[in-house]
Design an enzyme around this catalytic site. Structure first.
Site, PDB file in Angstrom:
ATOM      1  N   ILE A 119       0.907  -1.152   0.000  1.00  0.00           N
ATOM      2  CA  ILE A 119       0.000   0.000   0.000  1.00  0.00           C
ATOM      3  C   ILE A 119       0.947   1.202   0.000  1.00  0.00           C
ATOM      4  O   ILE A 119       1.537   1.536   1.023  1.00  0.00           O
ATOM      5  CB  ILE A 119      -0.940  -0.001   1.220  1.00  0.00           C
ATOM      6  CG1 ILE A 119      -1.831  -1.240   1.208  1.00  0.00           C
ATOM      7  CG2 ILE A 119      -1.787   1.272   1.220  1.00  0.00           C
ATOM      8  CD1 ILE A 119      -2.774  -1.368   2.400  1.00  0.00           C
ATOM      9  N   PRO A 120       1.141   1.821  -1.160  1.00  0.00           N
ATOM     10  CA  PRO A 120       2.279   2.718  -1.384  1.00  0.00           C
ATOM     11  C   PRO A 120       2.120   4.145  -0.860  1.00  0.00           C
ATOM     12  O   PRO A 120       2.095   5.108  -1.634  1.00  0.00           O
ATOM     13  CB  PRO A 120       2.419   2.705  -2.905  1.00  0.00           C
ATOM     14  CG  PRO A 120       1.011   2.535  -3.382  1.00  0.00           C
ATOM     15  CD  PRO A 120       0.368   1.603  -2.381  1.00  0.00           C
ATOM     16  N   CYS A 121       2.081   4.303   0.446  1.00  0.00           N
ATOM     17  CA  CYS A 121       1.981   5.651   1.010  1.00  0.00           C
ATOM     18  C   CYS A 121       3.256   6.454   0.752  1.00  0.00           C
ATOM     19  O   CYS A 121       3.242   7.683   0.852  1.00  0.00           O
ATOM     20  CB  CYS A 121       1.630   5.611   2.495  1.00  0.00           C
ATOM     21  SG  CYS A 121       2.800   4.722   3.509  1.00  0.00           S
ATOM     22  N   HIS A 122       4.344   5.788   0.363  1.00  0.00           N
ATOM     23  CA  HIS A 122       5.575   6.509   0.028  1.00  0.00           C
ATOM     24  C   HIS A 122       5.405   7.371  -1.224  1.00  0.00           C
ATOM     25  O   HIS A 122       6.201   8.268  -1.467  1.00  0.00           O
ATOM     26  CB  HIS A 122       6.753   5.535  -0.137  1.00  0.00           C
ATOM     27  CG  HIS A 122       6.587   4.539  -1.234  1.00  0.00           C
ATOM     28  ND1 HIS A 122       5.880   3.362  -1.064  1.00  0.00           N
ATOM     29  CD2 HIS A 122       7.007   4.534  -2.517  1.00  0.00           C
ATOM     30  CE1 HIS A 122       5.894   2.675  -2.196  1.00  0.00           C
ATOM     31  NE2 HIS A 122       6.570   3.373  -3.091  1.00  0.00           N
ATOM     32  N   ARG A 123       4.352   7.139  -2.003  1.00  0.00           N
ATOM     33  CA  ARG A 123       4.116   7.899  -3.230  1.00  0.00           C
ATOM     34  C   ARG A 123       3.357   9.202  -2.980  1.00  0.00           C
ATOM     35  O   ARG A 123       3.055   9.925  -3.920  1.00  0.00           O
ATOM     36  CB  ARG A 123       3.357   7.037  -4.230  1.00  0.00           C
ATOM     37  CG  ARG A 123       4.160   5.820  -4.667  1.00  0.00           C
ATOM     38  CD  ARG A 123       3.410   4.956  -5.654  1.00  0.00           C
ATOM     39  NE  ARG A 123       4.156   3.708  -5.862  1.00  0.00           N
ATOM     40  CZ  ARG A 123       3.599   2.568  -6.221  1.00  0.00           C
ATOM     41  NH1 ARG A 123       2.298   2.503  -6.437  1.00  0.00           N
ATOM     42  NH2 ARG A 123       4.335   1.486  -6.371  1.00  0.00           N
TER      43      ARG A 123
END
Length: 157
Positions: A119-123
């Protein structure tokens, strides 16, 4: 609940899940031995993480089972739609969710994301393009975004 430890280029991850799906992937800053035996319910996750870090995977196809409020679940589902190699701002994410005034709540839900990388919260970045708000450390966020950019910086030294 099954648990196994996975070594990444930016730290060891603790992976938790069962037959209902992956419930948590968290990075651990203290030294932990990586798992030599991987539970069957986690093997596909380890394989897909391998492919991601090798640059061979841009989308994950895993059964996910994160625990959170209804609002957090909504935010996390929206995060999964942010494409590999792309970023959105917290404001853009709030707009996608239908409420630009919810920007702080969206940022808070991002910070509580229990499934690191998948779940790419780094984006999600600041409106000014800055790297901000990453529970696993901004240096990891920077590394992940550079990894996904496809542009490999050469060292001068």
């Amino acid at each position: 609940m099954q648990i196994a430890y996975y070594k990444t280029p930016i730290g060891t991850a603790k992976v938790e899940g069962d037959n209902n799906g992956i419930s948590s992937i968290t990075v651990i800053d203290k030294p932990v031995d990586t798992s030599t035996e991987i539970p069957i319910c986690l093997k596909n996750c380890f394989l897909q993480l391998d492919e991601y870090f090798e640059g061979k995977r841009t989308n994950f196809n895993l059964k996910l089972n994160p625990k959170g409020t209804e609002f957090q679940q909504k935010v996390w589902k929206a995060l999964i739609k942010v494409p590999y190699g792309k970023t959105k701002t917290y404001l853009e994410q709030s707009k996608v969710l239908g409420d630009i005034k919810a920007i702080r709540a969206v940022a808070s839900a991002n910070g509580k994301n229990p499934i690191w990388i998948v779940i790419p919260c780094h984006r999600i970045i600041g409106s000014d393009g800055s790297l901000t708000g990453y529970a696993s450390g901004l240096w990891r966020k920077k590394w992940l975004l550079e990894h996904e950019s496809g542009i490999k910086q050469q060292s001068l030294f």
